[in-house]
Enzyme design. Structure first.
Site, PDB file in Angstrom:
ATOM      1  N   HIS A  17      11.172  21.546 -19.345  1.00  0.00           N
ATOM      2  CA  HIS A  17       9.984  21.814 -19.810  1.00  0.00           C
ATOM      3  C   HIS A  17       9.826  23.112 -18.911  1.00  0.00           C
ATOM      4  CE1 HIS A  17       8.725  18.542 -22.095  1.00  0.00           C
ATOM      5  NE2 HIS A  17       9.607  17.967 -21.722  1.00  0.00           N
ATOM      6  N   ASP A 119       2.315  23.469 -22.790  1.00  0.00           N
ATOM      7  CA  ASP A 119       3.237  22.474 -23.093  1.00  0.00           C
ATOM      8  C   ASP A 119       2.862  21.479 -24.252  1.00  0.00           C
ATOM      9  OD1 ASP A 119       5.100  20.098 -23.063  1.00  0.00           O
ATOM     10  OD2 ASP A 119       6.238  21.489 -21.729  1.00  0.00           O
ATOM     11  N   TRP A 343      33.510  16.929 -10.446  1.00  0.00           N
ATOM     12  CA  TRP A 343      32.425  17.552  -9.329  1.00  0.00           C
ATOM     13  C   TRP A 343      31.443  16.560  -9.372  1.00  0.00           C
ATOM     14  CZ3 TRP A 343      33.241  21.653  -6.723  1.00  0.00           C
ATOM     15  CH2 TRP A 343      32.252  22.385  -5.954  1.00  0.00           C
ATOM     16  N   HIS A 364      24.857  16.041 -23.544  1.00  0.00           N
ATOM     17  CA  HIS A 364      23.798  15.123 -23.932  1.00  0.00           C
ATOM     18  C   HIS A 364      22.875  15.590 -24.802  1.00  0.00           C
ATOM     19  CE1 HIS A 364      21.733  17.743 -21.141  1.00  0.00           C
ATOM     20  NE2 HIS A 364      20.647  17.190 -21.243  1.00  0.00           N
ATOM     21  N   ASN A 368      17.814  22.683 -24.209  1.00  0.00           N
ATOM     22  CA  ASN A 368      18.043  23.583 -23.427  1.00  0.00           C
ATOM     23  C   ASN A 368      19.717  23.793 -23.111  1.00  0.00           C
ATOM     24  OD1 ASN A 368      15.638  24.988 -22.737  1.00  0.00           O
ATOM     25  ND2 ASN A 368      15.088  23.086 -21.443  1.00  0.00           N
ATOM     26  N   SER A 369      20.214  22.766 -23.054  1.00  0.00           N
ATOM     27  CA  SER A 369      21.685  22.827 -22.928  1.00  0.00           C
ATOM     28  C   SER A 369      22.355  23.347 -24.115  1.00  0.00           C
ATOM     29  CB  SER A 369      22.337  21.441 -22.591  1.00  0.00           C
ATOM     30  OG  SER A 369      21.774  21.028 -21.216  1.00  0.00           O
ATOM     31  N   GLU A 372      21.925  27.191 -24.349  1.00  0.00           N
ATOM     32  CA  GLU A 372      23.017  27.565 -23.380  1.00  0.00           C
ATOM     33  C   GLU A 372      24.135  27.802 -23.994  1.00  0.00           C
ATOM     34  OE1 GLU A 372      20.371  26.366 -19.477  1.00  0.00           O
ATOM     35  OE2 GLU A 372      22.192  25.394 -19.601  1.00  0.00           O
TER      36      GLU A 372
END
Length: 480
Positions: A17, A119, A343, A364, A368-369, A372
């Site tokens: 967010h 939001d 990692w 997941h 946002n992922s 990207e």
């Protein structure tokens, strides 16, 4: 200017967010300095609220180092709720507790306030905006499809006839492709829960905003964008406000200090040869599932970079650095050291996804992922875990065709080593027809998304039109 008008942005101390909202504000401010921009971050960690996101902390530190001219304001602490049945209801309780402090903050502003940008989860702040006669805009950090689904369901809600969605094979939303009930967001599965009812409340409130800004575009979600634009068939009892699809809005800042060795390892790998496994700021697996992942990676024979974390014991908590001796099978590191890197701490995800050695992403499916990954042209294996991620995964596979699906035990979230190995091979093997198709479509969407946000692109035009509506003087003068 002493009386320079200002805008207030309200977001949450959560990576999905806060980062997206601030990047949106940066884009608006690129049109000029007609307004001063103020941020109020709700649910910041303090002595009563320990919901601190480490990604938010590092992002805000980098923002400070860039001397970004945004003002941040802290509200007084509020009593945390003592009883709630899920994160959405928890957020709802917090927002209502903050309303008196939000009103006081706005009344104390030394400059006239031109607009509030909220939001979507803070939509109850609309009450304060209306009382003070300030226009309010909602910023939706997830997909247009999720927004359309919630708008539709909130119009169909019958409090006296709440049936379990499991009774239906598909959820049919006008204008959208049928959504399997198994792909509904977690918080929409139980229609008697407090979280479900709060989400319906948020959906009904969306028609009270002047407009809704969506972090997406027509190339990603053609059907839902059209459905939202047409409005009435989707939500006959609502007036859906103007929709501004301006995505993808992502943070592209570089922060390589902690990941230097990780990136140096990638520098030594062949182009597009590495599958990257990372599950967001809150994603982590127990010992049993982690060892299944290890088996899959070892059996797949593909190069890999795996971010492994230890899950929190709290309902709302962030993972800690992974204990490799505890989470991995004996000898795994030694057996795979020539082609893999494990990692155990957070990474700057865009630094990894932008690297030429990355050829696939097990994710997941946080929005946002996903954005990207698509921005850098990296195809995905969809492993949704919580929130609306199951719906996102359904879209990635069945509508955008940029991800490989997996068979997932929805109740436990479990994926077998055999299934993950199959998906990785399908994505990464040169001989996989499905993998080739997904890689090709991902590259097409990458190019479309980059074109969309360029000057004159569809997302840029929507953003410019929004800036004009808000009264950004420089934009107005350029457009007349």
């Amino acid at each position: 200017m002493a009386n320079k008008p200002c805008m207030y942005f309200f977001t949450f101390y959560a990576a999905g967010h806060l980062m997206s909202m601030i990047e949106f504000a940066k884009r608006l401010s690129s049109f000029g300095n007609s307004f001063s921009i103020n941020f109020v971050v709700l649910m910041e960690p303090d002595e009563r609220n320990q919901l601190g996101s480490p990604l938010c902390s590092s992002y805000l530190q980098s923002l400070q180092a860039q001397n970004t001219p945004f003002q941040f304001h802290r509200l007084p602490s509020v009593e945390p709720p003592t009883s709630y049945d899920g994160i959405p209801e928890l957020v709802g309780f917090y927002v209502r507790s903050y309303l008196p402090h939000i009103k006081a903050q706005l009344l104390a502003s030394p400059s006239p306030i031109s607009a509030l940008v909220l939001d979507v989860c803070a939509s109850d702040v609309i009450d304060v905006a209306n009382e003070l006669n300030i226009p309010s805009y909602l910023y939706h950090t997830s997909t247009a499809t999720y927004l359309a689904l919630v708008c539709h369901l909130s119009c169909q809600e019958d409090e006296n006839n709440l049936k379990d969605f499991s009774e239906a094979e598909n959820i049919n939303v006008p204008g959208l492709i049928p959504i399997p009930s198994t792909c509904l967001p977690n918080d929409l599965l139980n229609r008697n829960s407090g979280s479900y009812k709060w989400i319906m409340h948020v959906g009904r409130r969306s028609n009270e905003a002047k407009a809704v800004v969506v972090n997406s575009n027509i190339y990603l979600e053609k059907t839902s964008m059209k459905a939202l634009a047409e409005g009435t068939p989707l939500a006959p009892d609502m007036t859906i406000p103007n929709i501004y699809p301006i995505g993808p809005v992502i943070s592209l800042g570089k922060n390589k200090s902690k990941e230097q060795e990780c990136l140096k390892w990638l520098d030594r790998q062949p182009m597009k040869s590495v599958v990257f496994l990372c599950f967001g700021s809150m994603g982590a697996f127990n010992v049993s599932q982690s060892r299944q992942i290890a088996i899959a990676l070892e059996q797949s024979r593909h190069r890999f970079l795996w971010v492994i974390r230890k899950p929190s014991n709290e309902l709302v908590g962030y993972p800690s650095d992974g204990n490799l001796d505890e989470l991995l099978p004996g000898g795994f590191i030694e057996r795979t050291k020539e082609r893999g890197l494990v990692w155990p701490s957070l990474v700057q995800q865009t630094d990894i996804l932008s690297h030429e050695a990355i050829g696939g992403f097990v994710t997941h499916c946080g929005w946002n992922s996903c954005l990207e990954s698509l921005w850098f042209g990296v195809p995905m294996v969809a492993w949704p875990i919580y929130s609306e991620q199951h719906l996102n995964a359904f879209q990635l596979v069945n509508e955008m065709h940029v991800a490989i699906a997996m068979e997932i035990d929805r109740k436990e979230g479990f994926v077998s080593a055999k299934e993950l190995e199959r998906a990785i091979k399908c994505l990464m093997d040169e001989g996989s027809e499905e993998g080739r198709s997904v890689r090709k479509k991902t590259e097409e969407i990458k190019l479309a998304c980059r074109k969309a946000v360029e000057v004159g692109g569809v997302s840029y035009v929507h953003l410019e039109n929004l800036a004009i509506e808000l009264g950004w003087k420089e934009v107005h003068s350029q457009s007349t």
